[in-house]
Design a protein around this motif. Structure first.
Motif, PDB file in Angstrom:
ATOM      1  N   UNK A   1       0.858  -1.187   0.000  1.00  0.00           N
ATOM      2  CA  UNK A   1       0.000   0.000   0.000  1.00  0.00           C
ATOM      3  C   UNK A   1       0.893   1.236   0.000  1.00  0.00           C
ATOM      4  N   UNK A   2       0.655   2.145  -0.958  1.00  0.00           N
ATOM      5  CA  UNK A   2       1.445   3.381  -0.998  1.00  0.00           C
ATOM      6  C   UNK A   2       0.505   4.571  -0.851  1.00  0.00           C
ATOM      7  N   UNK A   3       0.516   5.168   0.327  1.00  0.00           N
ATOM      8  CA  UNK A   3      -0.260   6.376   0.581  1.00  0.00           C
ATOM      9  C   UNK A   3       0.495   7.564   0.008  1.00  0.00           C
ATOM     10  N   UNK A   4      -0.233   8.557  -0.464  1.00  0.00           N
ATOM     11  CA  UNK A   4       0.373   9.721  -1.117  1.00  0.00           C
ATOM     12  C   UNK A   4       1.462  10.346  -0.250  1.00  0.00           C
ATOM     13  N   UNK A   5       2.628  10.527  -0.834  1.00  0.00           N
ATOM     14  CA  UNK A   5       3.730  11.161  -0.114  1.00  0.00           C
ATOM     15  C   UNK A   5       4.560  10.211   0.721  1.00  0.00           C
ATOM     16  N   UNK A   6       4.246   8.930   0.667  1.00  0.00           N
ATOM     17  CA  UNK A   6       4.992   7.948   1.459  1.00  0.00           C
ATOM     18  C   UNK A   6       5.531   6.836   0.578  1.00  0.00           C
ATOM     19  N   UNK A   7       6.413   6.053   1.148  1.00  0.00           N
ATOM     20  CA  UNK A   7       6.898   4.880   0.444  1.00  0.00           C
ATOM     21  C   UNK A   7       5.923   3.726   0.594  1.00  0.00           C
ATOM     22  N   UNK A   8       6.031   2.726  -0.270  1.00  0.00           N
ATOM     23  CA  UNK A   8       5.143   1.559  -0.157  1.00  0.00           C
ATOM     24  C   UNK A   8       5.332   0.838   1.169  1.00  0.00           C
ATOM     25  N   UNK A   9       4.231   0.276   1.674  1.00  0.00           N
ATOM     26  CA  UNK A   9       4.253  -0.502   2.900  1.00  0.00           C
ATOM     27  C   UNK A   9       3.707  -1.885   2.598  1.00  0.00           C
ATOM     28  N   UNK A  10       4.452  -2.911   3.020  1.00  0.00           N
ATOM     29  CA  UNK A  10       4.030  -4.281   2.749  1.00  0.00           C
ATOM     30  C   UNK A  10       2.744  -4.608   3.486  1.00  0.00           C
ATOM     31  N   UNK A  11       1.780  -5.181   2.752  1.00  0.00           N
ATOM     32  CA  UNK A  11       0.545  -5.672   3.365  1.00  0.00           C
ATOM     33  C   UNK A  11       0.595  -7.174   3.568  1.00  0.00           C
ATOM     34  N   UNK A  12       0.984  -7.917   2.522  1.00  0.00           N
ATOM     35  CA  UNK A  12       0.969  -9.369   2.596  1.00  0.00           C
ATOM     36  C   UNK A  12       1.937  -9.942   1.575  1.00  0.00           C
ATOM     37  N   UNK A  13       2.521 -11.091   1.929  1.00  0.00           N
ATOM     38  CA  UNK A  13       3.431 -11.812   1.044  1.00  0.00           C
ATOM     39  C   UNK A  13       2.967 -13.253   0.914  1.00  0.00           C
ATOM     40  N   UNK A  14       2.881 -13.734  -0.327  1.00  0.00           N
ATOM     41  CA  UNK A  14       2.551 -15.133  -0.619  1.00  0.00           C
ATOM     42  C   UNK A  14       3.769 -15.852  -1.188  1.00  0.00           C
ATOM     43  N   UNK A  15       3.931 -17.101  -0.797  1.00  0.00           N
ATOM     44  CA  UNK A  15       4.879 -17.998  -1.450  1.00  0.00           C
ATOM     45  C   UNK A  15       4.014 -19.098  -2.054  1.00  0.00           C
ATOM     46  N   UNK A  16       3.981 -19.140  -3.395  1.00  0.00           N
ATOM     47  CA  UNK A  16       3.002 -19.992  -4.091  1.00  0.00           C
ATOM     48  C   UNK A  16       1.605 -19.632  -3.592  1.00  0.00           C
ATOM     49  N   UNK A  17       0.821 -20.556  -3.035  1.00  0.00           N
ATOM     50  CA  UNK A  17      -0.519 -20.176  -2.588  1.00  0.00           C
ATOM     51  C   UNK A  17      -0.614 -20.032  -1.072  1.00  0.00           C
ATOM     52  N   UNK A  18       0.526 -20.017  -0.393  1.00  0.00           N
ATOM     53  CA  UNK A  18       0.520 -19.880   1.060  1.00  0.00           C
ATOM     54  C   UNK A  18       0.967 -18.504   1.510  1.00  0.00           C
ATOM     55  N   UNK A  19       0.401 -18.043   2.639  1.00  0.00           N
ATOM     56  CA  UNK A  19       0.761 -16.743   3.198  1.00  0.00           C
ATOM     57  C   UNK A  19       2.044 -16.870   4.017  1.00  0.00           C
ATOM     58  N   UNK A  20       3.036 -16.024   3.691  1.00  0.00           N
ATOM     59  CA  UNK A  20       4.298 -16.008   4.426  1.00  0.00           C
ATOM     60  C   UNK A  20       4.277 -14.947   5.515  1.00  0.00           C
TER      61      UNK A  20
END
Lengths: 111, 113
Positions: B36-55
């Protein structure tokens, strides 16, 4: 948590070198990155450096890493109008793949 | 080689409505990220998947955000219900064998009114 800090703006004359600086807090960082973002576009990976290196050069781009001071810089030689963009510094910690980004530095090119 | 594809590019909704974003990573990339990148900020990680699993989903606001990658390829990110502060650009990224290189899509710009 981890933090990445950058200056918000840098103004340089066309043809000069640009140096964009970044500091980070995560001592377990494995890789450090520079991304470029042009208006309305996604992030373009410019270059990255492994944490056990202190310099990397790629054409007009030179990355310097001072791991002791947790300081990263990006030098762009012979800056052109097409280099005008926001440059983001990012780091990857030791245990996770997700990147932590700074707020970005707006590079402004003066004719 | 095609890059990361995202759709839609723009979305305008009213608060309390639902919205979904779609991402197709680079072919063969096992790892997929939503930022998620809010205006004026750097991107922030929301979620990471490895194949179909949540890391990693530690920064995902799970009361309203959900994401899935059922077949280990495409992914969808949903917000239900949306709040004004969800206005941002939602970026999808993927990485492959050289897992320290993440490649980003063009993003979806969400405006919540």
């Amino acid at each position: 948590g981890e933090d990445v800090e950058q200056s918000l703006f840098l103004s340089v004359r066309e043809g000069d070198s640009s140096v964009i600086n970044c500091t980070y807090t995560d001592s377990s960082s494995t890789y450090l990155y520079w991304y470029k973002q042009e208006p309305g576009a996604g992030l373009q990976l410019l270059t990255y450096i492994f944490s056990n290196m202190d310099m990397k050069q790629d054409q007009r781009l030179t990355v310097l890493l001072n791991k002791k001071d947790k300081h990263l810089s990006l030098r762009i030689a012979d800056t052109q109008t097409g280099d005008s963009a926001i440059y983001f510094c990012a780091e990857k910690g030791g245990g996770a793949d997700g990147l932590t980004f700074g707020k970005g530095t707006h590079l402004i090119i003066q004719p | 080689e095609a890059g990361v594809a995202q759709s839609p590019r723009y979305k305008i909704i009213e608060k309390r409505q639902s919205v979904a974003f779609w991402c197709n990573p680079i072919s063969g990339h096992a790892t997929l990220y939503w930022y998620q990148q809010i205006l004026g900020q750097g991107p922030k990680l929301l979620i990471q998947f490895q194949n179909n699993g949540v890391v990693d989903d530690s920064q995902l606001p799970k009361d309203r955000f959900s994401a899935e990658r059922l077949k280990g390829v495409d992914s969808t990110l949903k917000i239900q219900p949306a709040k004004l502060e969800d206005s941002a650009v939602y970026l999808c990224a993927s990485s492959g064998v050289v897992s320290h290189e993440q490649f980003f899509g063009p993003g979806t710009r969400l405006t919540v009114l």
